[in-house]
Design an enzyme around this catalytic site. Structure first.
Site, PDB file in Angstrom:
ATOM      1  N   GLY A  25       2.190  -1.082   5.178  1.00  0.00           N
ATOM      2  CA  GLY A  25       2.827  -1.712   6.543  1.00  0.00           C
ATOM      3  C   GLY A  25       1.736  -3.197   6.981  1.00  0.00           C
ATOM      4  O   GLY A  25       1.745  -4.034   7.725  1.00  0.00           O
ATOM      5  N   GLY A  26       0.485  -3.404   6.012  1.00  0.00           N
ATOM      6  CA  GLY A  26       0.312  -4.784   5.640  1.00  0.00           C
ATOM      7  C   GLY A  26      -0.860  -5.185   7.568  1.00  0.00           C
ATOM      8  O   GLY A  26      -1.074  -3.723   7.967  1.00  0.00           O
TER       9      GLY A  26
ATOM     10  N   ARG B  50      10.674   4.441   4.146  1.00  0.00           N
ATOM     11  CA  ARG B  50       9.917   4.303   3.653  1.00  0.00           C
ATOM     12  C   ARG B  50      10.105   4.691   2.077  1.00  0.00           C
ATOM     13  O   ARG B  50      10.006   5.274   0.983  1.00  0.00           O
ATOM     14  CB  ARG B  50       8.287   4.715   2.791  1.00  0.00           C
ATOM     15  CG  ARG B  50       7.437   4.249   1.900  1.00  0.00           C
ATOM     16  CD  ARG B  50       7.349   2.847   1.404  1.00  0.00           C
ATOM     17  NE  ARG B  50       6.829   2.787   0.112  1.00  0.00           N
ATOM     18  CZ  ARG B  50       5.532   2.798   0.365  1.00  0.00           C
ATOM     19  NH1 ARG B  50       4.497   2.231   1.063  1.00  0.00           N
ATOM     20  NH2 ARG B  50       4.815   2.418  -0.868  1.00  0.00           N
TER      21      ARG B  50
ATOM     22  N   ARG C  91       0.234  -4.652  10.596  1.00  0.00           N
ATOM     23  CA  ARG C  91       0.824  -4.631  11.044  1.00  0.00           C
ATOM     24  C   ARG C  91       0.532  -2.648  11.270  1.00  0.00           C
ATOM     25  O   ARG C  91       0.484  -2.013  12.701  1.00  0.00           O
ATOM     26  CB  ARG C  91       2.210  -4.148  11.640  1.00  0.00           C
ATOM     27  CG  ARG C  91       3.280  -5.397  11.533  1.00  0.00           C
ATOM     28  CD  ARG C  91       4.785  -6.005  10.609  1.00  0.00           C
ATOM     29  NE  ARG C  91       4.650  -5.018   9.778  1.00  0.00           N
ATOM     30  CZ  ARG C  91       4.235  -6.114   8.372  1.00  0.00           C
ATOM     31  NH1 ARG C  91       3.838  -6.962   8.659  1.00  0.00           N
ATOM     32  NH2 ARG C  91       4.516  -5.451   7.504  1.00  0.00           N
TER      33      ARG C  91
ATOM     34  N   THR D  40       0.775  -0.937   0.222  1.00  0.00           N
ATOM     35  CA  THR D  40      -0.107   0.430  -0.036  1.00  0.00           C
ATOM     36  C   THR D  40       1.169   1.219  -0.096  1.00  0.00           C
ATOM     37  O   THR D  40       2.094   1.186   0.015  1.00  0.00           O
ATOM     38  CB  THR D  40      -0.939   0.256   1.192  1.00  0.00           C
ATOM     39  OG1 THR D  40      -0.229   0.383   2.696  1.00  0.00           O
ATOM     40  CG2 THR D  40      -1.611  -1.239   1.097  1.00  0.00           C
TER      41      THR D  40
END
Length: 540
Positions: free
Chosen positions: A437-438, A528, A440, A358
């Site tokens: 971060g999925g 990032r 998390r 994302t």
């Protein structure tokens, strides 16, 4: 870089001079009087070129909705792995004359096919989402907003280390032989080289000229349906953007608004309220105690998400109850005081805890309109399948296989997501915030704002602080934690795993607007490779 900035400036100045098509009258309804203007504005995103595009729009009279559309399309070009027209997302938009933000949900939806059969690709909502936001709030013509992305795709841009790394990591699952522009001579294009995407430029040009119908009814949609047999052309035509209400939580510091279900606004708001209820400020000088409590909060709120959160079109969800003070007290009773609990709810779904996918951005204009948006293909590069210059999502992968789950598959539903675009407000300031971060994401965002609100750390300090993630009795830590902290966590019963992948723990993007002075301060997480800019940045 300078050449790109100059060409974008010339292009946008050309449009603003009146030679471009003007927006329809309805697009001017969101404009407010200059009495509310602070003359300051800003953009934060995970790529500097997207920030430049957004700032150019704002500098040339566009508002935050315009900038959000331009930034979204630019990110599609410079971060083809993270988001784009083959996926979807959700955005919180705070109009300048409103006290609460609105939500635009353009997340990928399941097709009309009755049987799931493990199909991973759903109907993309990105193009209609951008169109809806622009039509309801934009002030500039759509042609002007998408043109910088077309130019970046056609003329090329300098590849950064993040893109080069993503291509290298995905080499085994992408069709390298068919992606010569991304893999010249069969190897990932290197950082510093120029990437041109002519197919994507052609596709974006069709969308510029014909609007959403180019994607949902035209040749682009036909090619999508041909590449994804479980999605019919009629599924594309029938896709609708929804406008739910945000999840709202009252804190001592102010009010937090976050993403509506099936995104993870509920567990994120619950996490902040639990931290406050449990007097988290008392752990300020005890790093291992802070890590344990926040890990338990993450476990409890994630369990609640699995049991309660899904697409509200199929299951009624009382978000107000789930973030109420009474319910927070009930959740607090489930937190283990000294050792990790492994009582984790099972939902037989791919939770994506190893993913770092994302992209998030925030924009704010001089009138105070703010957009906080998270866009995604689900995994990096989605399915890895490439059509007409873009990658296709794999969002339907995240439905539960359990028929009684609130996240079970059903035609038209949107699968659960860990993303949580958010806006915090009080009388002193407004903060737009979010992260990739999925699984998390809620935990990372809660750690950052907990440090900021209750440890009196600046936003910069809170973002730079070491991060962690507790799951199933394992403590995942960034490099840098002291041996003392790691030993203490191990004595509590945690397994220790240090993760050296910088993006594993997200990449916070945030903008903070001071209500009195009108100044805009940005946060761009170095994990990032983020970037930010504001009209008052050089004055600070």
């Amino acid at each position: 870089m300078f050449k790109i900035m100059m060409s974008l400036s010339l292009l946008l100045n050309l449009f603003s001079s009146g030679e471009a098509a003007q927006p329809e009258e309805e697009n001017n309804e969101s404009e407010v009087s200059s009495e509310t203007s602070s003359d300051n504005y800003g953009v934060t995103a995970s790529h500097p070129l997207a920030v430049e595009v957004g700032m150019e729009v704002l500098e040339n009279g566009g508002n935050a909705a315009d900038a959000a559309v331009a930034v979204s399309y630019a990110l599609n070009v410079v971060e083809p792995f993270g988001s784009g027209i083959g996926g979807g997302g959700q955005a919180l938009l705070l109009p300048p004359d409103k006290e609460e933000p609105m939500v635009y949900d353009y997340k990928v939806a399941a097709p009309s096919k009755e049987d799931w059969d493990g199909d991973v690709t759903g109907v993309p909502g990105f193009v209609k989402g951008m169109d809806t936001i622009h039509k309801e709030h934009g002030a500039k013509s759509f042609e002007e907003l998408i043109s910088p992305a077309i130019e970046l795709a056609e003329d090329g841009f300098e590849v950064d280390p993040v893109l080069a790394e993503r291509l290298d990591g995905a080499k085994s699952r992408l069709s390298v032989d068919d992606l010569s522009h991304l893999y010249p001579n069969g190897e990932p294009i290197e950082a510093g080289e120029t990437l041109k995407q002519s197919d994507l430029a052609e596709t974006l040009t069709k969308i510029r000229d014909d609007g959403p119908s180019a994607f949902y009814e035209g040749e682009i949609g036909e090619n999508f349906a041909e590449a994804v047999p479980n999605v019919k052309e009629s599924d594309l035509e029938d896709y609708e953007v929804t406008e739910p209400v945000p999840v709202k939580g009252e804190l001592n510091e102010g009010t937090i608004y976050s993403a509506s279900p099936p995104l993870s606004g509920v567990p994120f708001v619950q996490s902040l309220k639990l931290a406050e209820y449990m007097d988290i400020e008392e752990t300020k000088d005890n790093e291992s105690e802070f890590a344990h409590v926040m890990s338990e909060i993450s476990r409890v709120t994630n369990n609640d998400k699995i049991n309660k959160i899904g697409d509200p079109s199929s299951k009624e969800i009382d978000e107000e109850e789930l973030v109420s003070d009474e319910y927070i007290e009930e959740l607090a009773d489930e937190i283990s005081p000294d050792e990790p609990s492994t009582e984790t709810a099972a939902d037989d779904e791919n939770a994506g805890d190893d993913h770092t996918d994302t992209t998030h951005f925030v924009v704010v204009d001089k009138d105070g309109m703010m957009v906080s948006a998270t866009n995604t293909l689900s995994n990096f590069f989605g399915t890895g399948e490439y059509v007409d210059g873009y990658f296709i999502n794999n969002a339907d992968k995240y439905f539960s296989k359990l028929s009684n789950s609130p996240n079970s598959y059903k035609p038209g539903k949107r699968s659960r997501s860990s993303t949580a675009p958010s806006i915090f407000m009080n009388e002193d300031r407004t903060i737009g915030i979010g992260t990739p971060g999925g699984g998390r994401i809620p935990s990372v965002m809660a750690q950052v704002l907990t440090r900021h609100f209750y440890f009196d750390e600046s936003l910069e300090e809170a973002v730079e602080a070491l991060r962690f993630y507790g799951r199933d009795g394992t403590f995942y830590a960034e490099p840098g934690f002291s041996e003392e902290v790691l030993e203490d966590m191990e004595e509590r019963g945690y397994g220790i795993r240090v993760n050296h992948h910088t993006m594993f723990f997200g990449g916070i993007q945030a903008l903070e607007v001071d209500a009195d002075e009108g100044t805009v301060n940005g946060i761009a997480d170095e994990r990032r490779g983020g970037s930010w800019d504001s009209s008052n940045k050089e004055e600070e």
